[in-house]
Scaffold this active site. Sequence first.
Site, mmCIF file in Angstrom:
data_model
loop_
_atom_site.group_PDB
_atom_site.id
_atom_site.type_symbol
_atom_site.label_atom_id
_atom_site.label_comp_id
_atom_site.label_asym_id
_atom_site.label_seq_id
_atom_site.Cartn_x
_atom_site.Cartn_y
_atom_site.Cartn_z
ATOM 1 N N SER A 217 0.810 -1.220 0.000
ATOM 2 C CA SER A 217 0.000 0.000 0.000
ATOM 3 C C SER A 217 0.843 1.270 0.000
ATOM 4 C CB SER A 217 -0.924 0.012 1.221
ATOM 5 O OG SER A 217 -1.656 1.215 1.271
ATOM 6 N N LEU A 218 0.407 2.231 -0.789
ATOM 7 C CA LEU A 218 1.043 3.550 -0.821
ATOM 8 C C LEU A 218 0.424 4.511 0.185
ATOM 9 C CD1 LEU A 218 1.351 4.043 -4.671
ATOM 10 C CD2 LEU A 218 3.178 3.485 -3.074
ATOM 11 N N LYS B 171 -13.829 -3.879 3.031
ATOM 12 C CA LYS B 171 -14.679 -2.690 3.050
ATOM 13 C C LYS B 171 -16.104 -2.974 3.520
ATOM 14 C CE LYS B 171 -12.026 -0.185 -0.425
ATOM 15 N NZ LYS B 171 -12.045 0.561 -1.703
ATOM 16 N N GLY C 42 -18.715 -5.415 -6.252
ATOM 17 C CA GLY C 42 -18.210 -5.587 -4.900
ATOM 18 C C GLY C 42 -18.005 -4.268 -4.193
ATOM 19 N N ALA D 13 0.693 -2.321 -12.158
ATOM 20 C CA ALA D 13 0.639 -3.617 -12.826
ATOM 21 C C ALA D 13 -0.775 -4.180 -12.883
ATOM 22 C CB ALA D 13 1.571 -4.598 -12.122
ATOM 23 N N GLY E 161 -6.170 4.144 -11.505
ATOM 24 C CA GLY E 161 -6.742 4.575 -10.238
ATOM 25 C C GLY E 161 -5.828 5.370 -9.342
#
Length: 283
Positions: free
Chosen positions: A16-17, A67, A130, A223, A243
């Site tokens: 994660s960034l 989520k 989703g 990727a 994104g």
Amino acid sequence: MPVSRYAVFGHPVAHSLSPAIHADFGKQTGIALDYTAIDAAPEEFTAALERFAADGGKGANVTLPLKEAAFALSASPSDRARVAGAVNTLVRNDGQWQGDNTDGAGLVRDLTERHGLDLRGRRVLLLGAGGAARGVAPALLEAGITEMVVVNRSPERADALCDALGEPGRVVSRYLEDLRELGDFELIVNATAAGRDRDAGAFALPLGLVNSLTAAVDLNYGATAIAFLAWARSAQCRYAIDGLGMLVEQAAESFALWHGVRPQTDPVYDALRARDAVLVSAD
């Protein structure tokens, strides 16, 4: 003065960034914070979140596949989280977690302000039903699109999303097998994880979905987005957008919920775009 604790929960989440993004936001705004990544499988999420709160956690982001579980754990979800049935932002208040969903606001802001797209009057194809799809669908409707067609491998989930959105005149579900009969769209949004296997054939979509204005948007980046964006370019979509911008914009929305100030996003986006080769997925 103690540093406030924040985190992103997911599985996997090491890539994660979000920690780097929030560290940059903190420096920019002069707010001291500790933001880490916490890997929690779905069956471990509740306990991990409780430990985080006990250790002084003030807020958290939530990514795949947690989520919808985060929504269930929210004592008072926001209206947009309630419509989505998914939460990507948690705020600790009076010993409880309040849930919100900033994904849709982040996507719309990226498309309209960074890329200059006018979403009003557009016909939208949403691939997936989703947590990611649920997070962005309400905001796209609020942005003024005329019609949303939801397609998912499991038709039942697509139907459930359409029912939750509560706009039968604007939102419909269709089968994957019907893609060739749906006409064309000005916006095609990939909210699936199909690109994670990096299979070039994962998005063998009909070229008839595309018109001269079509923007193809993958909610993933790096990727994971390669296969869908490759299809978009081969289909001659006018825009092929990953994104990354949504990631930065939704992070800024979360930061504002926690700290009361919205940081500038362009410097962070530009820095991450320069590191494009190392990006993996949108969380």
